[in-house]
Design an enzyme around this catalytic site. Structure first.
Site, PDB file in Angstrom:
ATOM      1  N   GLU A 166       0.828  -1.209   0.000  1.00 19.98           N
ATOM      2  CA  GLU A 166       0.000   0.000   0.000  1.00 19.98           C
ATOM      3  C   GLU A 166       0.864   1.261   0.000  1.00 19.98           C
ATOM      4  O   GLU A 166       1.872   1.315   0.690  1.00 19.98           O
ATOM      5  CB  GLU A 166      -0.898  -0.036   1.247  1.00 19.98           C
ATOM      6  CG  GLU A 166      -1.805   1.151   1.420  1.00 19.98           C
ATOM      7  CD  GLU A 166      -2.720   1.015   2.641  1.00 19.98           C
ATOM      8  OE1 GLU A 166      -3.193  -0.096   2.942  1.00 19.98           O
ATOM      9  OE2 GLU A 166      -2.957   2.037   3.303  1.00 19.98           O
ATOM     10  N   GLU A 186      -2.646  11.058   2.682  1.00 20.53           N
ATOM     11  CA  GLU A 186      -3.801  11.292   3.558  1.00 20.53           C
ATOM     12  C   GLU A 186      -3.819  12.737   4.055  1.00 20.53           C
ATOM     13  O   GLU A 186      -2.780  13.296   4.374  1.00 20.53           O
ATOM     14  CB  GLU A 186      -3.772  10.332   4.751  1.00 20.53           C
ATOM     15  CG  GLU A 186      -4.144   8.921   4.333  1.00 20.53           C
ATOM     16  CD  GLU A 186      -3.849   7.869   5.384  1.00 20.53           C
ATOM     17  OE1 GLU A 186      -4.754   7.095   5.701  1.00 20.53           O
ATOM     18  OE2 GLU A 186      -2.707   7.832   5.877  1.00 20.53           O
ATOM     19  N   ARG A 195      -7.243   3.777  -5.309  1.00 17.97           N
ATOM     20  CA  ARG A 195      -8.460   4.001  -4.530  1.00 17.97           C
ATOM     21  C   ARG A 195      -8.529   5.452  -4.071  1.00 17.97           C
ATOM     22  O   ARG A 195      -7.540   6.006  -3.593  1.00 17.97           O
ATOM     23  CB  ARG A 195      -8.485   3.086  -3.297  1.00 17.97           C
ATOM     24  CG  ARG A 195      -8.411   1.626  -3.670  1.00 17.97           C
ATOM     25  CD  ARG A 195      -8.410   0.710  -2.465  1.00 17.97           C
ATOM     26  NE  ARG A 195      -8.280  -0.679  -2.913  1.00 17.97           N
ATOM     27  CZ  ARG A 195      -8.406  -1.735  -2.130  1.00 17.97           C
ATOM     28  NH1 ARG A 195      -8.658  -1.583  -0.854  1.00 17.97           N
ATOM     29  NH2 ARG A 195      -8.278  -2.965  -2.632  1.00 17.97           N
ATOM     30  N   TRP A 208     -13.268   9.270   4.683  1.00 22.24           N
ATOM     31  CA  TRP A 208     -13.878   8.552   5.809  1.00 22.24           C
ATOM     32  C   TRP A 208     -13.679   9.342   7.087  1.00 22.24           C
ATOM     33  O   TRP A 208     -12.790  10.191   7.171  1.00 22.24           O
ATOM     34  CB  TRP A 208     -13.310   7.140   5.935  1.00 22.24           C
ATOM     35  CG  TRP A 208     -11.858   7.059   6.286  1.00 22.24           C
ATOM     36  CD1 TRP A 208     -10.812   7.488   5.512  1.00 22.24           C
ATOM     37  CD2 TRP A 208     -11.267   6.522   7.468  1.00 22.24           C
ATOM     38  NE1 TRP A 208      -9.627   7.241   6.151  1.00 22.24           N
ATOM     39  CE2 TRP A 208      -9.872   6.638   7.359  1.00 22.24           C
ATOM     40  CE3 TRP A 208     -11.788   5.927   8.629  1.00 22.24           C
ATOM     41  CZ2 TRP A 208      -8.993   6.211   8.343  1.00 22.24           C
ATOM     42  CZ3 TRP A 208     -10.905   5.492   9.609  1.00 22.24           C
ATOM     43  CH2 TRP A 208      -9.525   5.630   9.462  1.00 22.24           C
ATOM     44  N   THR A 226      -6.452   6.605  16.673  1.00 22.20           N
ATOM     45  CA  THR A 226      -6.928   6.953  15.332  1.00 22.20           C
ATOM     46  C   THR A 226      -7.598   8.326  15.364  1.00 22.20           C
ATOM     47  O   THR A 226      -7.349   9.165  14.501  1.00 22.20           O
ATOM     48  CB  THR A 226      -7.915   5.885  14.818  1.00 22.20           C
ATOM     49  OG1 THR A 226      -7.233   4.635  14.807  1.00 22.20           O
ATOM     50  CG2 THR A 226      -8.405   6.203  13.428  1.00 22.20           C
TER      51      THR A 226
END
Ligand code: NAG
Ligand code: NAG
Ligand code: NAG
Ligand code: NAG
Ligand code: NAG
Ligand code: NAG
Ligand code: NAG
Ligand code: NAG
Length: 355
Positions: free
Chosen positions: A116, A120, A201, A205, A216
């Site tokens: 990956e 972000e 992708r 979210w 998180t």
């Protein structure tokens, strides 16, 4: 309807894994990966992503600013992914991140065995964006691989976020300037270097959802307040270049090394689709019609309008029934979306040793 809490706890046991539908390191019967085998610029303003991308959660709208990924309500996490793969290549995405505390806008390259490469952006960090990578789904010490890079107002300006990926190194660029380079050997001696065919992708979210773990939430900039939305990420365009050419990519063994990938020769079906001339627009087709044909169409429209006036009386009676049907359908869709999204969130991120 299941409550979100119930859904979440159902999904939690699988949450430790990043998501792949078939991991070729564990199974020998995974489908081969369709090659892009070319370079193509996807322009998401006004037109949809077309048949070569798949909306995997929620709804994506296409407007002048590009593809719109919106969180209107808790559980929304619209995402799309390419149906094609690149085996080394370059991905240039013009993106404007969403605002909103705890809201994460992302560009992800992901392979079937969980290599990956990430970009972000959190909704409230107005000065920096983050890059990261994973090899074979290894999430150990992920935080040490997360780098933050200065970028001017990512939530109000479109920027060119480009990833150049070869067997030797990965390079991340913002507006043409290289901001990070990862050499093969520096990724756990190569073992954690992303090196298997990737799809692209794009998604948004709420990492700041209160059900997520504290780390998180903290990483994402705090808890998300859904009442202050909607929060929208925009993607104007994506230029994707495959450095390999062939029909498909196939894992030759279970090592997950780039040398084990077989390039199956032949013409890529995706490349054929993308190379076809676009279908004519309505206006172009209208312009192409003869005067006779146009008159015939006007006449037909006139007749239909008259008929509609007659029918509208009857319509009023059946309207209410249809309303009920639509509502039921909307509820069903919501439920489906919601379930997908919870699954997405769980499997894709939330319990992961994140950052
Ligand atoms: C693959 O197999 C390993 C070892 O059996 C297991 O730990 C891992 O969870 C599996 N991964 C997936 C994605 O199935
Ligand atoms: C995308 O299409 C729009 C509308 O045709 C055009 O204005 C814009 O320049 C295109 N963007 C790219 C990156 O090609
Ligand atoms: C597209 O996404 C849907 C929903 O996640 C999935 O069922 C389907 O298999 C996907 N198709 C492709 C070609 O990836
Ligand atoms: C944005 O990220 C940078 C780098 O991690 C950090 O120094 C800065 O404090 C962050 N800003 C906000 C508002 O979170
Ligand atoms: C997972 O990553 C950690 C940190 O880079 C590394 O020490 C470990 O060896 C990796 N595990 C495997 C199986 O490669
Ligand atoms: C975006 O950045 C990449 C990497 O630097 C560069 O090659 C490309 O030309 C840039 N795109 C535009 C439209 O300037
Ligand atoms: C996480 O947050 C909850 C609620 O604020 C708090 O009770 C808990 O101690 C926190 N845990 C960690 C590990 O920070
Ligand atoms: C690939 O496409 C070219 C050009 O359209 C054609 O000549 C060739 O026969 C095709 N090859 C295969 C293996 O289908």
């Amino acid at each position: 309807m299941l409550s979100s809490v119930a859904l979440f706890s159902l999904i939690a046991p699988i949450a430790a894994q990043t998501w792949t539908s078939c991991n070729p390191l564990n199974q020998t019967d995974c489908p081969t990966d369709t090659a892009l085998s070319m370079s193509h610029e996807f322009n998401f303003t006004q037109t949809s992503a077309g048949s070569t991308w798949n909306t995997t959660a929620g709804t994506i709208l296409y407007n002048d600013d590009g593809a719109e990924f919106t969180i209107n309500n808790r559980g929304d996490a619209p995402t799309m992914q390419s149906k094609f793969y690149i085996f080394f290549g370059e991905v240039e995405v013009w993106l404007k991140a969403a605002t909103g505390q705890g809201v994460v806008s992302s560009i992800v390259l992901e392979s079937d065995d969980l290599d990956e490469v990430d970009w972000e952006f959190t909704g409230t960090n107005t000065t920096h964006g983050e890059t990261n990578y994973y090899g074979k789904g290894n999430t150990t010490a992920a935080a040490t691989r997360a780098f933050w890079h200065p970028v001017e107002s990512p939530q109000t300006l479109f920027h060119n976020y480009t990833t150049r990926w070869t067997a030797d190194r990965i390079e991340w660029f913002i507006d043409g300037t290289s901001v990070r380079t990862l050499e093969y050997a520096d990724a756990n001696g190569g073992a954690s270097f992303p090196q298997t065919p990737m799809n692209v992708r794009l998604g948004i979210w709420a990492a700041g959802d209160k059900d997520n773990n504290n780390y998180t939430i903290a990483w994402a900039g705090g808890e998300t307040d859904y009442t202050k939305g909607p929060y929208t990420m925009y993607v104007q365009s994506a230029r994707v270049t495959d450095f390999s050419s062939g029909k498909e990519y196939k894992y030759g063994d279970q090592t997950g090394t780039w040398k084990s990938i077989d390039v199956i020769q032949g013409n890529s079906t995706v490349a054929e689709t993308l190379s076809r001339p676009p279908p004519k627009t309505l206006a172009q087709r209208w312009a192409g019609l003869s005067t006779g044909a146009k008159i015939a169409i006007y006449t037909a429209i006139g007749a239909v309008v008259l008929a509609l006036i007659g029918v509208s009386t009857i319509c009023c009676i059946t309207q209410r029934k249809a309303g009920r049907r639509e509502r039921a359908l909307a509820d069903a869709n919501w439920e489906k979306d919601h379930a997908e999204v919870m699954a997405y969130r769980a499997r894709y991120r939330s319990q992961r040793d994140e950052f």
